[in-house]
Design a protein around this motif. Sequence first.
Motif, PDB file in Angstrom:
ATOM      1  N   ASN A  60       0.882  -1.175   0.000  1.00 20.76           N
ATOM      2  CA  ASN A  60       0.000   0.000   0.000  1.00 20.76           C
ATOM      3  C   ASN A  60       0.912   1.215   0.000  1.00 20.76           C
ATOM      4  O   ASN A  60       1.614   1.467   0.990  1.00 20.76           O
ATOM      5  CB  ASN A  60      -0.904  -0.019   1.246  1.00 20.76           C
ATOM      6  N   ASP A 110      -8.934  -3.063  11.880  1.00 25.88           N
ATOM      7  CA  ASP A 110      -9.670  -1.921  11.339  1.00 25.88           C
ATOM      8  C   ASP A 110     -10.737  -1.532  12.355  1.00 25.88           C
ATOM      9  O   ASP A 110     -11.552  -2.382  12.758  1.00 25.88           O
ATOM     10  CB  ASP A 110     -10.425  -2.301  10.053  1.00 25.88           C
ATOM     11  N   TYR A 264      -3.887  -9.182   3.100  1.00 33.32           N
ATOM     12  CA  TYR A 264      -3.882  -7.713   3.087  1.00 33.32           C
ATOM     13  C   TYR A 264      -5.210  -7.099   3.495  1.00 33.32           C
ATOM     14  O   TYR A 264      -5.264  -6.150   4.280  1.00 33.32           O
ATOM     15  CB  TYR A 264      -3.483  -7.268   1.674  1.00 33.32           C
ATOM     16  N   HIS A 284     -15.637  -4.971   3.150  1.00 37.64           N
ATOM     17  CA  HIS A 284     -15.447  -3.928   4.167  1.00 37.64           C
ATOM     18  C   HIS A 284     -16.769  -3.207   4.426  1.00 37.64           C
ATOM     19  O   HIS A 284     -17.128  -2.942   5.564  1.00 37.64           O
ATOM     20  CB  HIS A 284     -14.390  -2.906   3.711  1.00 37.64           C
TER      21      HIS A 284
HETATM   22  C1  UVW Z   1      -7.275  -1.801   2.109  1.00 35.44           C
HETATM   23  O1  UVW Z   1      -6.647  -0.775   2.188  1.00 35.44           O
HETATM   24  C2  UVW Z   1      -7.524  -2.427   0.782  1.00 35.44           C
HETATM   25  O2  UVW Z   1      -7.768  -2.478   3.162  1.00 35.44           O
HETATM   26  P1  UVW Z   1      -7.547  -1.969   4.673  1.00 35.44           P
HETATM   27  O3  UVW Z   1      -7.673  -0.468   4.633  1.00 35.44           O
HETATM   28  O4  UVW Z   1      -8.629  -2.588   5.467  1.00 35.44           O
HETATM   29  O5  UVW Z   1      -6.177  -2.387   5.078  1.00 35.44           O
END
Ligand code: UVW
Length: 339
Positions: A60, A110, A264, A284
Amino acid sequence: MRWKNRPEGSNWGDFGPDDELGRLNLLTPDKVLQGVAEVHEGRSFCLSLPLDYPGGNALNRLRHPPRRFTSGRGDKLNYNFALNRINPSFTDVVSDDAVLLFTQYSTQWDALSHVGALFDADGDGEAEPLYYNGWRAGEDIQGPSGHEDALEGVCAKRLGIEKMAETAVSGRAVMIDLEKHCGHERVLVDYARLQQILKLDGVVIEPGDMVCLYTGFADVVLGMRKNPDAPTLENSCAVLDGRDPLLLQWITDSGLSVLIADNYAVEAYPAREGQGCCAALPLHEHCLFKLGIHLGELWYLSELASYLRANGRSRFMLTAPPLRLPGAVGSPLTPVALV
Ligand code: UVW
């Protein structure tokens, strides 16, 4: 009431109009006792990666490895600092440090304030940005005014990760061993495939169980020794198919309390193409926004999964609180499994 309409398939209001815990409400004392009943051998497993993994930012590009600092003592560094420098009679040697940590760089939770959605909850014909249970972006979840707001500055007043920490996140967990069936191949696991695997392995999930998905992704990450390459990351190991409505319905119906993976994003990201306007991260949306299900990502499940596999087990005791960091939308953690 903050909302007139709730999203289809959501449980908003079911745990109370001001609920901020979502399915964590299902981690009852009975669920903790069910977890304790899974401890037979007194063995423990650390379920966190070293927090400087995956390394770099190929996974990321917005998230960077932790940076460690030391505080200062005047013009000296407060590290390996012999206190006899300030008083000859002192014998102590001290070190202090500080860390700049992207909360979702490595093993993480999260928070429910991590992903919301545009939804017309007040019925005025216009979608507004909202989070779980109708908490509002900009009012209940306020962004920092710049890059460096202090903790006591504006941040998530509702749904911050500290709410999760306050519950201590303990109870019975269940491992689903996707790696056993898919190897390290990139496989999109939909409802049918998941049910097949649960049946083959005799895995049963009951309401309130914390569900872990072992895919082998963290092993691939560790094998790249902090120098990961994007194509390998993008093409390795199982991911859930967040666009499969049957899979999302199973998440609803199973009553699972939290959903965790060693990959991920738990789901495939990018998700396969959807029809019309829809969430980029459909699982999500379903979990964090509609049902109040916290997601755990990039956990290190390998040693525990191989123990469970070798012993014909799937259940264990899990304790996994995040940092009690007021207002944060995610957190690193060091989850502990007991068997
Ligand atoms: C993604 O960024 C794809 O997932 P997360 O933000 O939950 O790590």
